[in-house]
Scaffold this active site. Structure first.
Site, PDB file in Angstrom:
ATOM      1  NE  ARG A 175      -3.415  -2.219   2.963  1.00  0.00           N
ATOM      2  CZ  ARG A 175      -3.111  -3.445   3.370  1.00  0.00           C
ATOM      3  NH1 ARG A 175      -1.841  -3.769   3.609  1.00  0.00           N
ATOM      4  NH2 ARG A 175      -4.039  -4.360   3.546  1.00  0.00           N
ATOM      5  CB  SER A 197       4.989  -6.532   8.214  1.00  0.00           C
ATOM      6  OG  SER A 197       4.324  -5.314   8.112  1.00  0.00           O
ATOM      7  CG  ASP A 245       2.468  -5.822  10.448  1.00  0.00           C
ATOM      8  OD1 ASP A 245       3.272  -6.000  11.386  1.00  0.00           O
ATOM      9  OD2 ASP A 245       2.022  -6.753   9.764  1.00  0.00           O
TER      10      ASP A 245
END
Ligand code: ADP
Ligand code: MG
Length: 510
Positions: A108, A177, A230
């Site tokens: 993203r 992450s 994350d």
């Protein structure tokens, strides 16, 4: 009747007996096979059992391991990594910040406009795309060039909108992450890949530097102001929205958790000075292990066949990457016991062919004849015409595996609460368990994100139910699980804002 007639009659009788016997034999055989299949399910249920007493043992083990991981480097399978995030966003952040979120499945790019008070996200733009499969095992350069290109495309689109290009340097939070040994709030070394990534030449390198280099090579003037994972991003957004948020959990492709710890409890880092007296600890809880975890032969086989055996044991029982494959392994075992699945399917032998969202669709099939189950068995596993009673077994297998995963994740969360004294038991540091009266309990919020929790209703319900069971009626109302949609990315932008180069340098695009 002549002799011939008697002979024919006797022959017919014998033939009829043979046919009848064959039919009975077949039925007995079929029943025996059915029983064997049911036995596979019963054994699975037994070995996946998670009564509250067992979950409480997992809670204790988690708290003890957290302690050990904080006491010394390598003291536990829980790495308990320092994040250098010592101030969580509190609402004073203002301006426009960017984030890149590299998770397990999706990637993203984000932009958020912050409005100088709590919960004041004035606007946000998010672009999602799947990570091209080939990049997951490619080179470091290819991966970071792809990320930087996506950022460039995203920023270039700003010119077409109402916003003016910024005269100031843009600042960005990078959500990465994977296990990183953080060296500052904006830099860290990749320790290992997880979730199917395998890019040798990134291991041991500063991923923030890799990204900064790729960004600069694209001619972009963007500073990587924060490197978080994350869970830390999710905690940041949680805390921005609600100051009682003390921990965050991700249950998506992989699973992990982080929480706010007192600096003096981080024994392995004596004399750690932080402005707030605390620091966010990235637990890397996917690697948690305890003999109290209910492990089956399917888990062992999955682990042995994985690229990282003996690693990420908790994650392999809990997260979206693996649940579908555990179910596939059980179904394969069942199909070996009985031909009720139809002719033996080669597809059932293919690892990861049954992805977790498909497994969830079968589990949540409420049609009377389980038509969705039939469809997935036929289309994905090439098992046509599976009888309804067998479809019911398939649903049951999905239920057992998902319920175990959700309940173990709940125990992990309560383990964190126990470590910081928010589970109503007084924590483990006090030695003996003080019984905190609920009236003295503080409201505690745990931010939660990840596709498995947010998009798999039964998983979410099992997890919530288990939290209540473990905490008990009196304490559970004080503990709130709050979904932070897109928290991992938005939170990274918030951490970048909280660690912005200087007040004056804040980007003002609006
Ligand atoms: P990531 O972990 O890549 O950041 P997400 O948090 O969106 O991404 O989680 C995606 C994972 O969540 C998928 O790999 C899948 O295992 C699981 N998932 C997504 N949708 C569903 C669903 N409807 N039912 C069950 N699991 C799902
Ligand atoms: Mg994610």
């Amino acid at each position: 009747m002549g002799r011939l007639g008697v002979g024919i009659a006797m022959g017919c009788a014998v033939a009829a007996c043979i046919v009848a016997a064959a039919m009975v034999g077949k039925r007995v055989k079929r029943r025996r096979k059915w029983k064997k299949m049911v036995k596979v399910l019963e054994e699975l249920e037994e070995s996946c059992d998670t009564p509250v007493a067992r979950l409480k043992q997992v809670v204790d083990a988690m708290a003890v391991e957290m302690h050990a991981g904080l006491a010394s480097e390598g003291g536990s399978k829980l790495k308990m990594l320092l994040t250098y995030v010592d101030k969580l966003p509190n609402g004073s952040e203002k301006g426009t910040y960017y984030a890149l979120d590299l998770g397990g499945t999706n990637f993203r790019v984000l932009r958020v406009h912050l409005g100088d008070q709590r919960s004041a996200i004035l606007g946000q733009d998010i672009e999602r795309q799947p990570i091209p499969q080939h990049l997951m095992t490619s080179t470091s350069k290819n991966l970071f060039d792809f990320i930087a290109s996506s950022l460039k495309d995203f920023i270039e689109k700003e010119g077409n909108g109402l916003e003016q290009p910024s005269p100031w340097r843009r600042e960005l939070g990078f959500t990465f992450s994977f296990p990183v040994k953080q060296t500052s709030v904006s830099s860290g070394i990749l320790m290992k890949w997880t979730k199917g990534f395998a890019i040798e030449d990134t291991i041991g390198r500063d991923v923030s530097e890799c990204l900064q280099l790729a960004i600069s090579n694209k001619g972009l003037d963007v500073r990587v102001a924060a490197l978080v994972n994350d869970t830390v991003g999710t905690l940041a957004l949680g805390h921005y929205n609600d100051e009682d948020t003390v921990a965050a959990v991700i249950i998506g492709t992989g699973t992990n958790a982080c929480y706010l710890e007192r600096a003096d409890a981080i024994i392995k880092c004596q004399g750690l000075l932080t402005t707030s007296g605390g620091m966010v600890i990235n637990m890397e809880w996917g690697n948690f292990w305890s003999s109290h975890l209910p492990r089956t032969s399917y888990d062992i086989d999955l682990d042995v066949a994985s690229p990282n055996p003996n690693d990420q044991g908790f994650e392999k029982m809990i997260s979206g990457m693996y649940l579908g494959d555990i179910v596939r392994r059980v179904l394969l075992r069942m199909s070996e016991e009985s031909d009720d699945f139809g002719p033996s399917s080669s597809k059932l032998t293919i690892p990861f062919v049954l992805r977790t969202p498909l497994m969830a669709s079968m589990h949540e099939d409420y049609s009377p004849d389980l038509s969705e189950v039939a469809k997935i068995l036929e289309e994905v596993l090439e098992l046509p015409d599976v009888p309804v009673k067998v479809r019911k077994l398939v649903v049951k297998v999905c239920d057992v595996i998902t319920r175990r995963a959700a309940r173990l994740a709940a125990a992990g969360i309560v383990g964190i609460l126990k470590k910081i004294g928010r589970d109503g038991s007084g924590g483990i540091a006090s030695g003996k368990f003080r019984s905190d009266r609920p009236s003295r309990m503080r409201r505690t919020v745990v931010a939660i994100e990840g596709g498995l929790y947010t998009r798999y209703t039964l998983f979410r319900e099992y997890l919530n139910e288990a939290m209540k069971e473990i905490l008990g009626e009196e304490v559970s109302p004080y503990v709130v699980l709050r979904v932070m949609e897109d928290g991992s990315g938005i939170g990274a932008a918030l951490v970048a804002a909280a660690n912005s180069a200087s007040e004056a340098d804040r980007v003002q695009l609006q």
